[in-house]
Design an enzyme around this catalytic site. Structure first.
Site, PDB file in Angstrom:
ATOM      1  CG  ASP A 169     -26.822  -6.570  40.532  1.00  0.00           C
ATOM      2  OD1 ASP A 169     -27.482  -5.549  40.782  1.00  0.00           O
ATOM      3  OD2 ASP A 169     -27.295  -7.569  39.958  1.00  0.00           O
ATOM      4  N   GLY A 219     -29.739   2.442  37.243  1.00  0.00           N
ATOM      5  CA  GLY A 219     -29.882   3.832  36.806  1.00  0.00           C
ATOM      6  C   GLY A 219     -30.415   4.757  37.884  1.00  0.00           C
ATOM      7  CG  ASP A 240     -32.752  -7.003  35.639  1.00  0.00           C
ATOM      8  OD1 ASP A 240     -32.063  -6.028  36.000  1.00  0.00           O
ATOM      9  OD2 ASP A 240     -32.702  -8.115  36.191  1.00  0.00           O
TER      10      ASP A 240
HETATM   11  C1  GLA Z   1     -29.947  -8.278  38.687  1.00  0.00           C
HETATM   12  C2  GLA Z   1     -29.210  -7.698  37.485  1.00  0.00           C
HETATM   13  C3  GLA Z   1     -29.183  -8.717  36.358  1.00  0.00           C
HETATM   14  C4  GLA Z   1     -28.516  -9.991  36.828  1.00  0.00           C
HETATM   15  C5  GLA Z   1     -29.206 -10.518  38.091  1.00  0.00           C
HETATM   16  C6  GLA Z   1     -28.443 -11.667  38.712  1.00  0.00           C
HETATM   17  O1  GLA Z   1     -31.292  -8.487  38.419  1.00  0.00           O
HETATM   18  O2  GLA Z   1     -29.811  -6.509  37.063  1.00  0.00           O
HETATM   19  O3  GLA Z   1     -28.502  -8.202  35.234  1.00  0.00           O
HETATM   20  O4  GLA Z   1     -27.165  -9.719  37.105  1.00  0.00           O
HETATM   21  O5  GLA Z   1     -29.331  -9.499  39.073  1.00  0.00           O
HETATM   22  O6  GLA Z   1     -29.011 -12.112  39.899  1.00  0.00           O
END
Ligand code: GLA
Length: 419
Positions: A169, A219, A240
């Protein structure tokens, strides 16, 4: 018209010569080079996800509160509810498992996860696989220790624990590296990001343990164009997801146009499922699940498995719908047309079958009803014999037939032999 025999002979000689020229073997060196080109290294990694990964992830329900026990419970429930039998495999720990690095730079899990190897063994003993989470930056999104400058070490650690899946991430990599090293140069920022994802891919492969590689960078920078080349098996195409209709429907619409980038081994990821979370209605849960299947999306449930209602379980384990998601051709659905507040999507399936999804996005049921489905606009001719995948009933679809679909609900059918 009569054609002279001599002309026929000349023509025959020409055809034979052309055919030979086309089938004559290429020199060995060229064949070897072509073979090397035909299977780039990143393609070999795609075998772990020939169909979209299915499983469960801790974030959408537990967020920062997730513990070792929650993961064990999820694994138990995956088996007890029949989800495992329906095809779910991965139990994925999202953010907040990370502790500190020791003097040798080895990362340890925090007190919520006392023994990661034992946890992996437990999940494996259920016939399931375990996923984990990190970031290419110094910190994860929730502010925990991440992998910057420790990629090889972390990949080896995951392999030693028996991890099968990594979600990587972007988060703190943006300010800490991209904006710091290239403050006014977006193109260079993108190159830095791609290199970071490639670096972890190489570290994962060097670890020797096959792991699904999931990119999470919301994305940006058309990740679908370069995701496969950094070894990604899936990449988030959106920000998200939230457990409400607006979020789900917005994300769904953002997927139009991305179909050509997905296929066996490398998938668009419109984010994890919210089925069973928040105040989603039964219709919304159905539509969400159906459309993620139409999109060949990873099906990662994100609900509280031990407290799942029978209705939610029935949705998550609908095998006809799962079969659409897991269709071996991996052709993602495309939006055929929209009319008023109704969208029609189609997906081509193995064996010449066709799935059609008709979504009523209207918040007032009667504002769009009855909707008349145009089979002609879908390239179909005459009455089509279909199966309604939510009622389980066989039905005949006729051109322009009126369809009564409730608010935020869906008609999802499979036509085995479309005409
Ligand atoms: C980001 C990701 C989420 C999740 C959080 C965790 O917001 O997009 O899917 O993994 O981090 O902190």
């Amino acid at each position: 018209m009569r054609v002279p025999i001599s002309a026929c002979l000349v023509l025959l000689a020409l055809i034979t010569f052309t055919a030979k020229a086309q089938t004559a073997p290429a020199p060995a060196s060229r064949v070897h080079k072509q073979a090397q080109r035909a299977v780039p290294a990143y393609k070999k990694a795609q075998a772990v996800a020939l169909t979209p990964p299915m499983g469960w992830n801790s974030w959408n329900f537990f967020a920062r509160k997730v513990t070792d026990q929650d993961i064990r419970n999820a694994a138990d429930q995956m088996v007890a509810t029949g989800m495992k039998d329906a095809g779910y495999v991965y139990i994925n720990i999202d953010d907040t498992w990370e502790g500190d690095r020791d003097a040798n730079g080895v990362l340890h899990s925090n007190s919520k996860f006392p023994d990661m190897k034992a946890l992996a063994d437990y999940v494996h003993s259920k016939g399931l696989k375990l996923g984990i989470y990190s970031s290419p930056g110094p910190k994860t999104c929730a502010g925990y220790e991440a992998s910057l400058d420790h990629e090889v070490q972390d990949a080896q650690l995951y392999a030693s624990w028996g991890i099968d899946y990594l979600k990587y991430d972007l988060c703190s990599f943006i300010p800490a590296v991209m904006q710091k090293q290239a403050p006014d140069d977006k193109a260079q920022q993108m190159r830095l990001m791609i290199a970071a994802y490639k670096k972890m891919d190489e570290a994962l492969r060097a670890s020797g343990r096959p792991m699904v590689y999931s990119l999470c960078q919301y994305g940006w920078d058309a990740v679908w164009e370069w995701g496969p080349e950094v070894g990604a098996n899936l990449w988030r195409t959106t920000g998200d997801i939230k457990a409400n209709w607006n979020s789900i429907y917005t994300i769904l619409n953002e997927q139009a146009g991305l179909a050509k980038y997905a296929g066996p081994g490398h998938w668009n990821d419109p984010d994890m499922l919210e089925v069973g979370n928040g105040k989603l209605t039964p219709a919304e849960n159905r539509t969400h699940f159906s459309m993620w299947a139409m999109l060949a999306a990873p099906l990662l449930a994100g609900n509280d498995l031990p407290n799942m209602t029978p209705e939610v379980k029935a949705i998550l384990t609908n095998r006809d719908v799962i079969a659409i998601d897991q269709d071996r051709l991996g052709h993602e659905a495309t939006r055929a047309y929209s009319e008023g507040e109704v969208d029609v999507w189609t997906r081509h399936l193995a064996g010449g079958a066709l799935a059609i999804a008709v979504v009523n996005a209207g918040s007032d049921r009667y504002s769009t009803h009855p909707f008349h489905l145009s089979l002609a606009r879908l390239g179909l001719h005459g009455t089509q014999h279909a199966k309604d995948l939510w009622s389980g009933k066989e039905m005949d679809l006729t051109d322009e037939m009126p369809l009564d679909i409730g608010t935020h609900d869906i008609l999802l059918v499979r036509i085995a032999a479309p005409k």
